[in-house]
Write an enzyme that holds these catalytic residues in place. Structure first.
Site, PDB file in Angstrom:
ATOM      1  N   GLY A  33       0.841  -1.198   0.000  1.00 42.57           N
ATOM      2  CA  GLY A  33       0.000   0.000   0.000  1.00 42.57           C
ATOM      3  C   GLY A  33       0.869   1.238   0.000  1.00 42.57           C
ATOM      4  CB  CYS A  34       2.324   3.289  -2.156  1.00 37.40           C
ATOM      5  SG  CYS A  34       3.705   4.418  -2.027  1.00 37.40           S
ATOM      6  N   GLY A 160      -2.420   7.431  15.810  1.00 40.08           N
ATOM      7  CA  GLY A 160      -1.360   7.820  14.868  1.00 40.08           C
ATOM      8  C   GLY A 160       0.007   7.938  15.496  1.00 40.08           C
ATOM      9  CE  LYS A 231      -7.960   5.283  15.427  1.00 40.31           C
ATOM     10  NZ  LYS A 231      -8.317   6.654  15.012  1.00 40.31           N
TER      11      LYS A 231
HETATM   12  N1  LIG Z   1      -4.243   8.216   7.110  1.00 38.03           N
HETATM   13  C1  LIG Z   1      -4.141   8.269   8.435  1.00 38.03           C
HETATM   14  O1  LIG Z   1      -4.094   9.348   9.010  1.00 38.03           O
HETATM   15  C2  LIG Z   1      -4.057   7.006   9.250  1.00 38.03           C
HETATM   16  C3  LIG Z   1      -3.827   7.100  10.641  1.00 38.03           C
HETATM   17  C4  LIG Z   1      -3.693   5.940  11.396  1.00 38.03           C
HETATM   18  C5  LIG Z   1      -3.818   4.708  10.770  1.00 38.03           C
HETATM   19  N2  LIG Z   1      -4.067   4.646   9.429  1.00 38.03           N
HETATM   20  C6  LIG Z   1      -4.197   3.321   8.814  1.00 38.03           C
HETATM   21  O2  LIG Z   1      -3.194   3.152   7.830  1.00 38.03           O
HETATM   22  C7  LIG Z   1      -3.671   2.327   6.804  1.00 38.03           C
HETATM   23  C8  LIG Z   1      -3.513   3.052   5.474  1.00 38.03           C
HETATM   24  O3  LIG Z   1      -4.236   4.244   5.505  1.00 38.03           O
HETATM   25  P1  LIG Z   1      -4.059   5.391   4.386  1.00 38.03           P
HETATM   26  O4  LIG Z   1      -4.674   6.620   4.944  1.00 38.03           O
HETATM   27  O5  LIG Z   1      -2.655   5.449   3.900  1.00 38.03           O
HETATM   28  O6  LIG Z   1      -5.026   4.809   3.251  1.00 38.03           O
HETATM   29  P2  LIG Z   1      -4.992   5.144   1.699  1.00 38.03           P
HETATM   30  O7  LIG Z   1      -6.318   4.799   1.153  1.00 38.03           O
HETATM   31  O8  LIG Z   1      -4.460   6.517   1.461  1.00 38.03           O
HETATM   32  O9  LIG Z   1      -3.904   4.109   1.138  1.00 38.03           O
HETATM   33  C9  LIG Z   1      -4.131   2.746   0.985  1.00 38.03           C
HETATM   34  C10 LIG Z   1      -3.512   2.346  -0.344  1.00 38.03           C
HETATM   35  O10 LIG Z   1      -3.553   0.937  -0.481  1.00 38.03           O
HETATM   36  C11 LIG Z   1      -3.793   0.676  -1.852  1.00 38.03           C
HETATM   37  N3  LIG Z   1      -4.304  -0.693  -2.001  1.00 38.03           N
HETATM   38  C12 LIG Z   1      -5.547  -1.154  -1.786  1.00 38.03           C
HETATM   39  N4  LIG Z   1      -5.596  -2.479  -2.042  1.00 38.03           N
HETATM   40  C13 LIG Z   1      -4.367  -2.853  -2.408  1.00 38.03           C
HETATM   41  C14 LIG Z   1      -3.778  -4.088  -2.780  1.00 38.03           C
HETATM   42  N5  LIG Z   1      -4.510  -5.200  -2.834  1.00 38.03           N
HETATM   43  N6  LIG Z   1      -2.469  -4.113  -3.096  1.00 38.03           N
HETATM   44  C15 LIG Z   1      -1.733  -2.986  -3.039  1.00 38.03           C
HETATM   45  N7  LIG Z   1      -2.222  -1.785  -2.690  1.00 38.03           N
HETATM   46  C16 LIG Z   1      -3.527  -1.731  -2.375  1.00 38.03           C
HETATM   47  C17 LIG Z   1      -4.759   1.749  -2.289  1.00 38.03           C
HETATM   48  O11 LIG Z   1      -4.725   1.909  -3.703  1.00 38.03           O
HETATM   49  C18 LIG Z   1      -4.209   2.964  -1.545  1.00 38.03           C
HETATM   50  O12 LIG Z   1      -3.261   3.672  -2.331  1.00 38.03           O
HETATM   51  C19 LIG Z   1      -5.115   1.976   7.181  1.00 38.03           C
HETATM   52  O13 LIG Z   1      -5.126   0.762   7.875  1.00 38.03           O
HETATM   53  C20 LIG Z   1      -5.508   3.103   8.109  1.00 38.03           C
HETATM   54  O14 LIG Z   1      -6.519   2.746   9.017  1.00 38.03           O
HETATM   55  C21 LIG Z   1      -4.178   5.757   8.653  1.00 38.03           C
HETATM   56  N1  LIG Z   2     -10.144   8.831  10.682  1.00 35.51           N
HETATM   57  C1  LIG Z   2      -9.318   8.864  11.846  1.00 35.51           C
HETATM   58  C2  LIG Z   2      -7.840   8.812  11.521  1.00 35.51           C
HETATM   59  C3  LIG Z   2      -7.345   7.447  11.213  1.00 35.51           C
HETATM   60  O1  LIG Z   2      -7.367   6.656  12.368  1.00 35.51           O
HETATM   61  C4  LIG Z   2      -9.562  10.142  12.603  1.00 35.51           C
HETATM   62  O2  LIG Z   2     -10.391  10.959  12.227  1.00 35.51           O
HETATM   63  O3  LIG Z   2      -8.917  10.304  13.640  1.00 35.51           O
HETATM   64 NA    NA Z   3       0.132   5.482  18.149  1.00 31.53          NA
END
Ligand SMILES: NC(=O)c1ccc[n+]([C@@H]2O[C@H](COP(=O)([O-])OP(=O)(O)OC[C@H]3O[C@@H](n4cnc5c(N)ncnc54)[C@H](O)[C@@H]3O)[C@@H](O)[C@H]2O)c1
Ligand SMILES: N[C@@H](CCO)C(=O)O
Ligand code: NA
Length: 458
Positions: A33-34, A160, A231
């Site tokens: 995932g990127c 986070g 969480k």
């Molecule tokens: N964004 C935040 O602030 C945040 C904070 C805490 C935790 N998280 C967690 O981090 C994780 C990622 O979040 P994010 O915000 O980066 O999401 P995002 O949607 O920006 O990125 C996820 C990526 O995974 C890719 N993807 C989906 N299926 C795929 C596959 N089969 N193979 C390869 N790539 C695939 C998507 O195309 C997308 O680019 C989640 O579990 C989220 O809950 C995010």
């Molecule tokens: N969607 C969450 C961030 C990812 O855990 C928030 O609003 O805090």
């Molecule tokens: Na943390």
């Protein structure tokens, strides 16, 4: 490749002067995932390569990045991801057999679960930010890590960037945690803070959160408390050494919080927050875990009341340490990547030393209390007829349910008369039965606000 026999990670070689030095091969890392978080992980791995090498004791080599659409990921903030690293076949990447570390930042249940399990089976340690998966099926992942003799780290999954899981898993491992109470969802805190500071209603505050990019187009996971409940499950599991899943967590969102609830809180020197509360309660056979997510009024003097905008904070109460507060950005690509990289360094060091960090700790196996048995306090605003005996009848209804009143005040007169009652602590069952009974009384015209009150002892 089987990993029963650890691959050789370093060679002892002799220099010309006869001194031995250690030559360490790079640790191979694959990223799944990127998106928001993954792209920042790539950036930090690249920009901080020298420091990370020094801290780990070996270079970390990015050997593959699984994405859905490679054409979107070539340029990450000026850094060109080598095209040969990008793949759309995540399953083949984690199964290649020579990986030391896999970072999963795809999110959701599948294919993330299958990919993590395959990574562990193929000998890699795993770092993930996936709260949804850990809260639904963490035990399967922990068991696979245990069987493989590898690490599973997930600091980014709760609040986070804020270090909170490592403190619970390690720093407080010698203490006895009593309660963990947190603001663990930034979107809902932003909305409630907006309602508090400007007096707007929920719908208007949500719209602003969406315009500013805090809330998603479909805000259900945040607004209805699902994100916070996942969480809470993770926090409760670690704090109380017990398996707690998202379905064990009582959940109420903030969609029903009205401008008058917020104003009523203000009247009594409190503020409305969406809280994730994990605590020890009294079960039938001894201590039990209670885990819940709901809006609650807390005194403005409480440390959590000062958490504004989209920030997160977790307040921990433990027997020996007392009260601890962890505060900071709970989301965002770079802050979340900071937590991921911290885990990467720990897990990489463990791989080099051929050791494991802490695995699952669920030895206490406490029961989980139903919400009805959880002890809390209620704030109830009752629109009543303004006549003799009504206050006594309201007090009588509370008494009949074994609920003691802490404060009562009358607002307005005549047709606008309202009694605002704050109870002492009682079971949620007794408190909700009291409210249900009040609704049937002929002197009660409406119950305009019911909200739990937290952050004070009595
Ligand atoms: N964004 C935040 O602030 C945040 C904070 C805490 C935790 N998280 C967690 O981090 C994780 C990622 O979040 P994010 O915000 O980066 O999401 P995002 O949607 O920006 O990125 C996820 C990526 O995974 C890719 N993807 C989906 N299926 C795929 C596959 N089969 N193979 C390869 N790539 C695939 C998507 O195309 C997308 O680019 C989640 O579990 C989220 O809950 C995010
Ligand atoms: N969607 C969450 C961030 C990812 O855990 C928030 O609003 O805090
Ligand atoms: Na943390």
């Amino acid at each position: 490749m089987a990993h029963d026999e650890p691959r050789k990670r370093s060679d002892r070689r002799s220099d010309d002067d006869g001194r031995t030095r250690t030559v360490t091969r790079p640790l191979r890392l694959a990223l799944l995932g990127c998106g928001s978080v993954g792209s920042q992980v790539v950036r930090l791995l690249h920009e901080q390569a020298d420091d990370l090498t020094a801290r780990v004791g070996a270079p970390i080599e990015l050997v593959g990045v699984a994405v859905r659409r490679p054409e979107l990921h070539r340029d990450l903030g000026g850094y060109q991801v080598p095209a040969e690293l990008l793949t759309t076949d995540a399953a083949a990447l984690v199964a290649r057999g020579d990986l030391d570390l896999v970072v999963e930042v795809i999110g959701g249940i599948e294919p993330a679960r299958a990919l993590i399990l395959s990574a562990l089976e193929n000998g890699a340690s795993v770092v993930t930010a996936n709260k949804a998966l850990l809260a639904e099926d963490g035990s399967t992942l922990f068991a696979a890590a245990e069987k493989a003799g590898r690490d599973l780290y997930f600091e980014a999954s709760v609040a986070g960037a804020i270090p909170i899981l490592r403190p619970l898993r390690e720093s407080l491992a010698g203490d006895r945690v009593r309660r963990v109470m947190g603001i663990v969802n930034g979107t809902t805190n932003f909305i409630l803070d907006k309602m508090d500071s400007s007096g707007t209603g929920f719908a208007e505050a949500l719209e602003e959160a969406q315009e500013l990019g805090y809330a998603e187009a479909d805000p259900t996971a945040d607004v209805e408390g699902y994100d916070a409940a996942a969480k809470a499950a993770i926090l409760a599991s670690l704090a109380f050494h017990t398996r707690v899943t998202a379905s064990d967590v009582y959940r109420e969102g903030i969609a029903e919080v009205s401008a008058s609830d917020v104003a009523s809180a203000r009247e009594m020197g409190a503020v409305v927050k969406l809280l994730a509360i994990c605590e020890l309660g009294e079960g039938r056979d001894g201590p039990a875990v209670a885990a819940r997510v709901h809006p609650a009024m807390i005194p403005r003097t409480h440390p959590l009341a000062s958490v504004r905008e989209a920030y997160n904070a977790v307040f921990v109460e433990s027997e020996a340490a007392g009260q601890l507060m962890f505060y900071g950005p709970g989301a965002g690509g770079a802050p979340t990547a900071s937590a991921v990289l911290g885990d990467v360094v720990t897990v990489a060091r463990n791989r080099l030393a051929d050791v494991r960090g802490a695995g699952e700790s669920a030895y206490a196996a406490l029961d989980v209390l139903p919400m009805g048995q959880t002890v809390t306090r209620y704030h109830v605003a009752i629109d009543v007829d303004d006549r003799t005996g009504v206050l006594a009848a309201v007090a009588q209804t509370f008494a009949e349910h074994g609920v003691s009143i802490r404060t009562v005040r009358q607002e307005g007169h005549g047709d606008d008369a309202q009694l605002v009652v704050v109870s002492h602590r009682a079971t949620d069952e007794a408190l909700s039965a009291t409210v249900a009974a009040l609704r049937t009384k002929d002197f009660v015209r409406d119950i305009s606000s019911v909200m739990r009150v937290e952050g004070e002892e009595s």
